[in-house]
Design a protein around this motif. Structure first.
Motif, PDB file in Angstrom:
ATOM      1  N   LEU A 184      20.754  -9.229  40.528  1.00  0.00           N
ATOM      2  CA  LEU A 184      19.584  -8.864  41.029  1.00  0.00           C
ATOM      3  C   LEU A 184      19.417  -8.940  42.494  1.00  0.00           C
ATOM      4  CD1 LEU A 184      17.423 -10.804  38.294  1.00  0.00           C
ATOM      5  CD2 LEU A 184      17.642  -8.458  38.262  1.00  0.00           C
ATOM      6  N   PRO A 185      18.644  -8.113  43.189  1.00  0.00           N
ATOM      7  CA  PRO A 185      18.558  -7.970  44.733  1.00  0.00           C
ATOM      8  C   PRO A 185      17.885  -9.353  45.286  1.00  0.00           C
ATOM      9  CG  PRO A 185      16.907  -6.413  43.562  1.00  0.00           C
ATOM     10  CD  PRO A 185      17.655  -6.857  42.382  1.00  0.00           C
ATOM     11  N   ARG A 186      18.365  -9.561  46.354  1.00  0.00           N
ATOM     12  CA  ARG A 186      17.786 -10.809  47.164  1.00  0.00           C
ATOM     13  C   ARG A 186      16.312 -10.174  47.727  1.00  0.00           C
ATOM     14  NH1 ARG A 186      23.201 -11.947  48.355  1.00  0.00           N
ATOM     15  NH2 ARG A 186      23.909 -14.011  47.889  1.00  0.00           N
ATOM     16  N   PHE A 187      16.237  -8.960  48.310  1.00  0.00           N
ATOM     17  CA  PHE A 187      15.037  -8.492  48.828  1.00  0.00           C
ATOM     18  C   PHE A 187      14.636  -7.158  48.101  1.00  0.00           C
ATOM     19  CE2 PHE A 187      17.765 -10.674  52.080  1.00  0.00           C
ATOM     20  CZ  PHE A 187      17.085 -11.503  52.707  1.00  0.00           C
ATOM     21  N   LEU A 188      13.323  -7.228  48.343  1.00  0.00           N
ATOM     22  CA  LEU A 188      12.614  -6.160  47.688  1.00  0.00           C
ATOM     23  C   LEU A 188      12.067  -5.445  49.002  1.00  0.00           C
ATOM     24  CD1 LEU A 188      10.886  -7.387  44.574  1.00  0.00           C
ATOM     25  CD2 LEU A 188      13.001  -5.834  44.680  1.00  0.00           C
ATOM     26  N   GLY A 189      11.937  -3.949  49.177  1.00  0.00           N
ATOM     27  CA  GLY A 189      11.566  -3.307  50.186  1.00  0.00           C
ATOM     28  C   GLY A 189      10.407  -2.170  49.764  1.00  0.00           C
ATOM     29  N   LYS A 190       9.174  -2.206  50.467  1.00  0.00           N
ATOM     30  CA  LYS A 190       8.432  -0.854  50.442  1.00  0.00           C
ATOM     31  C   LYS A 190       8.148  -0.355  51.351  1.00  0.00           C
ATOM     32  CE  LYS A 190       4.045   0.090  48.593  1.00  0.00           C
ATOM     33  NZ  LYS A 190       2.430  -0.201  47.661  1.00  0.00           N
ATOM     34  N   GLN A 191       8.377   0.915  51.507  1.00  0.00           N
ATOM     35  CA  GLN A 191       8.089   1.618  53.077  1.00  0.00           C
ATOM     36  C   GLN A 191       6.585   1.905  53.147  1.00  0.00           C
ATOM     37  OE1 GLN A 191      10.153   5.177  53.450  1.00  0.00           O
ATOM     38  NE2 GLN A 191       9.521   5.609  55.508  1.00  0.00           N
ATOM     39  N   ILE A 192       5.987   1.495  54.279  1.00  0.00           N
ATOM     40  CA  ILE A 192       4.405   1.774  54.785  1.00  0.00           C
ATOM     41  C   ILE A 192       4.332   3.177  55.228  1.00  0.00           C
ATOM     42  CG2 ILE A 192       2.601   0.971  56.157  1.00  0.00           C
ATOM     43  CD1 ILE A 192       4.127  -1.913  55.852  1.00  0.00           C
ATOM     44  N   ASP A 193       3.416   3.798  54.740  1.00  0.00           N
ATOM     45  CA  ASP A 193       3.082   5.186  55.246  1.00  0.00           C
ATOM     46  C   ASP A 193       2.511   5.163  56.588  1.00  0.00           C
ATOM     47  OD1 ASP A 193       2.311   7.768  55.607  1.00  0.00           O
ATOM     48  OD2 ASP A 193       0.916   7.692  53.794  1.00  0.00           O
ATOM     49  N   LEU A 194       3.116   5.593  57.574  1.00  0.00           N
ATOM     50  CA  LEU A 194       2.606   5.347  58.968  1.00  0.00           C
ATOM     51  C   LEU A 194       1.399   6.354  59.067  1.00  0.00           C
ATOM     52  CD1 LEU A 194       5.680   5.098  61.037  1.00  0.00           C
ATOM     53  CD2 LEU A 194       4.312   3.249  60.565  1.00  0.00           C
ATOM     54  N   THR A 195       1.316   7.354  58.411  1.00  0.00           N
ATOM     55  CA  THR A 195       0.399   8.310  58.753  1.00  0.00           C
ATOM     56  C   THR A 195      -1.308   7.607  58.211  1.00  0.00           C
ATOM     57  OG1 THR A 195       0.211   9.200  56.413  1.00  0.00           O
ATOM     58  CG2 THR A 195       1.694  10.233  57.944  1.00  0.00           C
ATOM     59  N   VAL A 196      -1.225   6.721  57.621  1.00  0.00           N
ATOM     60  CA  VAL A 196      -2.461   6.037  57.423  1.00  0.00           C
ATOM     61  C   VAL A 196      -2.824   4.701  58.521  1.00  0.00           C
ATOM     62  CG1 VAL A 196      -2.527   6.352  55.199  1.00  0.00           C
ATOM     63  CG2 VAL A 196      -1.613   4.342  55.827  1.00  0.00           C
ATOM     64  N   ILE A 197      -1.786   4.588  59.495  1.00  0.00           N
ATOM     65  CA  ILE A 197      -1.935   3.755  60.538  1.00  0.00           C
ATOM     66  C   ILE A 197      -2.310   4.488  61.864  1.00  0.00           C
ATOM     67  CG2 ILE A 197      -1.077   1.917  61.883  1.00  0.00           C
ATOM     68  CD1 ILE A 197      -1.185   1.271  58.837  1.00  0.00           C
ATOM     69  N   PRO A 198      -3.612   4.420  62.120  1.00  0.00           N
ATOM     70  CA  PRO A 198      -4.019   5.068  63.502  1.00  0.00           C
ATOM     71  C   PRO A 198      -2.854   4.757  64.735  1.00  0.00           C
ATOM     72  CG  PRO A 198      -5.697   4.216  62.499  1.00  0.00           C
ATOM     73  CD  PRO A 198      -4.627   3.399  61.854  1.00  0.00           C
ATOM     74  N   GLN A 199      -2.704   5.507  65.657  1.00  0.00           N
ATOM     75  CA  GLN A 199      -2.020   5.070  66.772  1.00  0.00           C
ATOM     76  C   GLN A 199      -3.042   4.694  67.837  1.00  0.00           C
ATOM     77  OE1 GLN A 199       0.959   8.081  68.056  1.00  0.00           O
ATOM     78  NE2 GLN A 199       0.880   7.182  70.188  1.00  0.00           N
ATOM     79  N   TYR A 200      -3.199   3.452  67.927  1.00  0.00           N
ATOM     80  CA  TYR A 200      -4.028   2.830  68.953  1.00  0.00           C
ATOM     81  C   TYR A 200      -3.658   2.679  70.138  1.00  0.00           C
ATOM     82  CZ  TYR A 200      -6.356   0.866  64.664  1.00  0.00           C
ATOM     83  OH  TYR A 200      -6.931   0.902  63.199  1.00  0.00           O
ATOM     84  N   ILE A 201      -2.216   2.550  70.250  1.00  0.00           N
ATOM     85  CA  ILE A 201      -1.629   2.756  71.673  1.00  0.00           C
ATOM     86  C   ILE A 201      -1.280   4.187  71.861  1.00  0.00           C
ATOM     87  CG2 ILE A 201       0.131   1.701  73.153  1.00  0.00           C
ATOM     88  CD1 ILE A 201       0.411  -0.594  71.392  1.00  0.00           C
TER      89      ILE A 201
END
Length: 376
Positions: A331-348
């Protein structure tokens, strides 16, 4: 090999607008702009993490910061009032027929709230000191931190560890709302620069400097790392101010948030990173890692194609839902889920995200790994 890494110079794309051939530290100012839609939503609903920052007098006193609480904004009896728009700079315009051209007045609730981050960095560096530069992955992770702090209370009063912090940008952004942030990296030059950036931004972002601990953490070492009490005063080196103490070790193990930006660019480093990650995530409180990276491509003679081998190797360390077990059938040690960057506004605003930036949320399967160890 190490001598070559010290001599070869690299430069981040973020620094393309900086003066060329400048050696030594350079100070950049990054503008953080809360979009107008968020300003309006916050004013109407009062959904704020801990505070909202706005420039009290833009263009005149940019160093002054005003804290506006959600209670004041929503209390009809409060003395707080949204700032009135200054119309003194506007003029009446006429069209070709001499008729008055009316300009639609802006809704004061839709004004953007702006503040800035001041970061000292090098424009170029050796491969061993890339942490002296600002990289795009750090900027997108900072955008993510701002977004969560503006739209939720998830990061309020957390204890966090910034791994491979570089200039300290991400940890400094989180310090606005966190209880304690451990900004960690390797090398006295990089840690000194983190210390400088903490001082540069503490008054602007309104956080207590003692809530930020700058500490050395070499991923190849064991955990807990060397502590200051283990070194007699006569033997202490200049970097001794960045050594841990026992109480900090205990506090770090109770952290619930881990951060890392642009730490995936060599297989050896990736091995060391996940080794340290397991040591941290298997102890104390349950933790979540938010990791940002930029995929880097090189031509492979083996595959006769341009490939991102470092990225592919990184993906081997966790299960993203497509595979239930690793190559060994465990069984894997780590689980990963990609975060959708299109829903994160570009504040900088001072960078281009492009298409090769990614963010991942990674957790550790503590119970499964404990069970596997016991059965073996």
């Amino acid at each position: 090999m190490e001598e070559e890494e010290r001599e070869e110079q690299v430069m981040s794309e973020v620094h393309l607008g900086c003066p060329p051939h400048l050696s030594g530290p350079y100070v950049s100012h990054f503008t953080v702009c809360l979009p107008a839609t968020h300003c309006s939503d916050h004013l109407q609903t009062g959904v704020l993490s801990r505070e909202m920052l706005s420039l009290s007098a833009p263009n005149r006193h940019p160093q002054k910061i005003q804290k506006i609480s959600s209670t004041e904004q929503n209390d009809p009896e409060s003395s707080y009032h949204p700032p009135l728009e200054d119309m003194s700079h506007e003029f009446f315009n006429m069209d070709e027929d001499g008729d008055l051209v009316l300009t639609r007045r802006k809704n004061p609730n839709n004004r953007c709230l702006n503040f800035g981050l001041t970061i000292q960095h090098n424009i170029t560096s050796s491969l061993l000191e890339v942490g002296l530069q600002v990289w795009k992955a750090a900027l997108v992770l900072t955008d993510f931190i701002f977004h969560k702090s503006f739209t939720s209370t998830d990061l309020n009063d957390v204890i966090a560890i910034d791994l491979g912090a570089g200039t300290g940008l991400v940890g400094i952004a989180l310090a606005r709302v966190a209880k304690t942030v451990f900004i960690t990296d390797k090398g006295v030059h990089i840690l000194d620069n983190c210390d400088t950036n903490t001082h540069l931004n503490s008054s602007l972002l309104k956080f207590q400097e003692n809530s930020v601990r700058i500490r050395e953490l070499d991923w190849k070492d064991s955990w807990p790392p060397n502590m200051a009490v283990n070194f007699p005063s006569r033997d202490r080196l200049p970097k001794s101010r960045y050594l841990w103490n026992p109480l900090e070790i205990e506090e770090a193990e109770s952290a619930t948030v881990l951060l890392a930006a642009d730490v995936i660019y060599s297989d050896e480093l990736t091995d060391s990173f996940f080794s340290m990650l397991e040591k941290l995530m298997s102890r104390g409180s349950e933790k979540v890692l938010y990791l940002a990276l930029e995929k880097r491509y090189n031509f492979s003679l083996d595959e006769l194609d341009v490939v991102a081998n470092g990225y592919s190797y990184f993906r081997c360390f966790f299960d993203d839902g497509d595979h239930g077990k690793d190559n060994n059938g465990m069984l894997p040690r780590f689980l990963g889920k990609q975060i959708d960057l299109t829903v994160i506004p570009q504040y900088i605003k001072e960078y281009d995200r492009g298409k090769d930036l990614e963010m991942w949320k990674i957790t550790y399967c503590r119970k499964l790994n404990v069970d596997n160890s016991a059965s073996s």
